[in-house]
Design a protein around this motif. Sequence first.
Motif, PDB file in Angstrom:
ATOM      1  N   GLU A 316       0.821  -1.201   0.000  1.00  0.00           N
ATOM      2  CA  GLU A 316       0.000   0.000   0.000  1.00  0.00           C
ATOM      3  C   GLU A 316       0.863   1.263   0.000  1.00  0.00           C
ATOM      4  O   GLU A 316       0.500   2.284  -0.578  1.00  0.00           O
ATOM      5  N   ARG A 317       2.026   1.185   0.681  1.00  0.00           N
ATOM      6  CA  ARG A 317       2.927   2.334   0.650  1.00  0.00           C
ATOM      7  C   ARG A 317       3.394   2.614  -0.773  1.00  0.00           C
ATOM      8  O   ARG A 317       3.427   3.763  -1.227  1.00  0.00           O
ATOM      9  N   ASP A 318       3.768   1.529  -1.505  1.00  0.00           N
ATOM     10  CA  ASP A 318       4.193   1.707  -2.894  1.00  0.00           C
ATOM     11  C   ASP A 318       3.064   2.281  -3.749  1.00  0.00           C
ATOM     12  O   ASP A 318       3.292   3.141  -4.605  1.00  0.00           O
ATOM     13  N   GLN A 319       1.850   1.763  -3.500  1.00  0.00           N
ATOM     14  CA  GLN A 319       0.705   2.272  -4.268  1.00  0.00           C
ATOM     15  C   GLN A 319       0.463   3.747  -3.972  1.00  0.00           C
ATOM     16  O   GLN A 319       0.216   4.544  -4.886  1.00  0.00           O
ATOM     17  N   GLN A 321       2.676   5.851  -2.923  1.00  0.00           N
ATOM     18  CA  GLN A 321       3.787   6.623  -3.484  1.00  0.00           C
ATOM     19  C   GLN A 321       3.585   6.842  -4.982  1.00  0.00           C
ATOM     20  O   GLN A 321       3.873   7.917  -5.520  1.00  0.00           O
ATOM     21  N   THR A 322       3.074   5.785  -5.665  1.00  0.00           N
ATOM     22  CA  THR A 322       2.783   5.920  -7.102  1.00  0.00           C
ATOM     23  C   THR A 322       1.713   6.983  -7.339  1.00  0.00           C
ATOM     24  O   THR A 322       1.845   7.831  -8.239  1.00  0.00           O
ATOM     25  N   ARG A 323       0.671   6.931  -6.518  1.00  0.00           N
ATOM     26  CA  ARG A 323      -0.383   7.940  -6.670  1.00  0.00           C
ATOM     27  C   ARG A 323       0.141   9.345  -6.366  1.00  0.00           C
ATOM     28  O   ARG A 323      -0.254  10.322  -7.011  1.00  0.00           O
ATOM     29  N   THR A 324       1.020   9.427  -5.372  1.00  0.00           N
ATOM     30  CA  THR A 324       1.600  10.735  -5.048  1.00  0.00           C
ATOM     31  C   THR A 324       2.423  11.257  -6.215  1.00  0.00           C
ATOM     32  O   THR A 324       2.394  12.448  -6.543  1.00  0.00           O
ATOM     33  N   THR A 325       3.166  10.337  -6.854  1.00  0.00           N
ATOM     34  CA  THR A 325       3.971  10.736  -8.015  1.00  0.00           C
ATOM     35  C   THR A 325       3.071  11.248  -9.146  1.00  0.00           C
ATOM     36  O   THR A 325       3.360  12.275  -9.777  1.00  0.00           O
ATOM     37  N   LYS A 326       1.969  10.520  -9.395  1.00  0.00           N
ATOM     38  CA  LYS A 326       1.042  10.957 -10.448  1.00  0.00           C
ATOM     39  C   LYS A 326       0.440  12.309 -10.102  1.00  0.00           C
ATOM     40  O   LYS A 326       0.306  13.188 -10.967  1.00  0.00           O
TER      41      LYS A 326
END
Length: 477
Positions: A316-319, A321-326
């Motif tokens: 969930e942290r990776d997910q 982080q991905t959303r934060t990047t987007k």
Amino acid sequence: MSLSVYDDVIGSEEMNRGDTVEMVEDIYESADAVRGHDPNTEMEDTSTMRILKTQQAGLKREVTYPDVYHYLAETECVYTREAVKARRYRLAAVGLGLLCVLLLTAITVLWIQFNHLTAERDHLQTSYTNLTAERDQLQTSNTNLTAERDQLQTSNPNLTAERDQLQTSYTKLTAQRDQLQTSYTKLTAERDQLQTRTTNLAAERDQLQTSYTKLTAQRDQLQTSYTNLAAERDQLQTSYTKLTAERDQLQTRTTKLTAERDQLQTRTTNLAAERDQLQTRTTNLAAERDQLQTRTTNLAAERDQLQTRTTNLAAERDQLQTRTTKLTAERDQLQAERDDLPRRFSELDKAVRDGWIYFSSSLYYISSEYKIWSESRNDCRKRGSDLVIINSREEQDFINTLRKGQLVWIGLSDGETEGVWKWVDGSELITGFWYPGQPNIKGDEDCVTNDISSDLVNNWNDYPCNRQLFWMCEKRI
């Protein structure tokens, strides 16, 4: 079982000792009776013999005393001092023999008891050794589980730190989004002021409103993800607290078990005296072993559960982080568009004054004179644009409305390869709005125009490029 055997041996020993004492007392009483016998009275001799026989029958044993009877027979005639002394010596010999028998019996009983106690000591020693080995195995397993728990505990703060860092980044992005929202509101006000100059700016406002709605939906989605992550963090913290409490309890019980082991080892030196106490403690140690085994199993299960939750949290942290990047990329894009809005509005205002018309993020210009296709394109380039490229049905409808029934050149031709239609930006035609039967590829008809027909949508026609027609330019902003 060992206690019952011990009681039986003690009871039999006391019975033998009592029978022996009674036998000795009877013999001494018989001797006293003989000592007071009158040799002139035969009746008393007979009575004395009867008393001895009655006492011997009361013993209920197969023991005879021939020396005593013989001595009693001789005393009927001789009562000298030497005879009395000899009788006493014989009685002493009989007592000594009985004492020897009693001593031998006691030694036998003690030997049997010693062998029984030795067997019990060996059995208890074996049980103690087995329990000690099992305790050491459980202690080793406990140490391994403690090490794994420490590793998971080390991983947990790292994930928590990363989560907090992502939370901080998310908060900053939210603040920046609010700032962008404020700027967007101001720009919307400016756009409303410019709407008096052109009615087509309303369409752009609707498009920006749609973008804002999407951004709001993404913000709500991130808020939901944050709420779920916070709930799982609290759940993980609760599981960690329980695991710590169980570890401390297991450590305390391990310490107690070690103390009991030392105490048990000290008390094994006096096996006969502490046999019952040692057996009780052995039972308690077995119960504590089972309890420790059960708790060790539970600790292993909780360790696996904690590891699974840690893996889920990392995913969930990776997910997130991905959303934060987007979201960061979208923010940067929106910020760039915001910074570029003054320039675009300035260009839009100037273009509107120069006769350009705005539609769907592009400006369109229709000529008021006739030129061939190549000259028309050169004129568009001088204006910082190119011949129009039509990519959708909405754009086709808009152009049909704008040209007002006139034939106009568009930016489509097959001048490079016959039959391969390309736009002026080099892209191939995907969706076309040809008039039925077109293109017919006759002669040098390599350029395309909007023809006059009853069909307001499918009205493209291929024309010779040297025909002079109106043209339409398109400039993207």
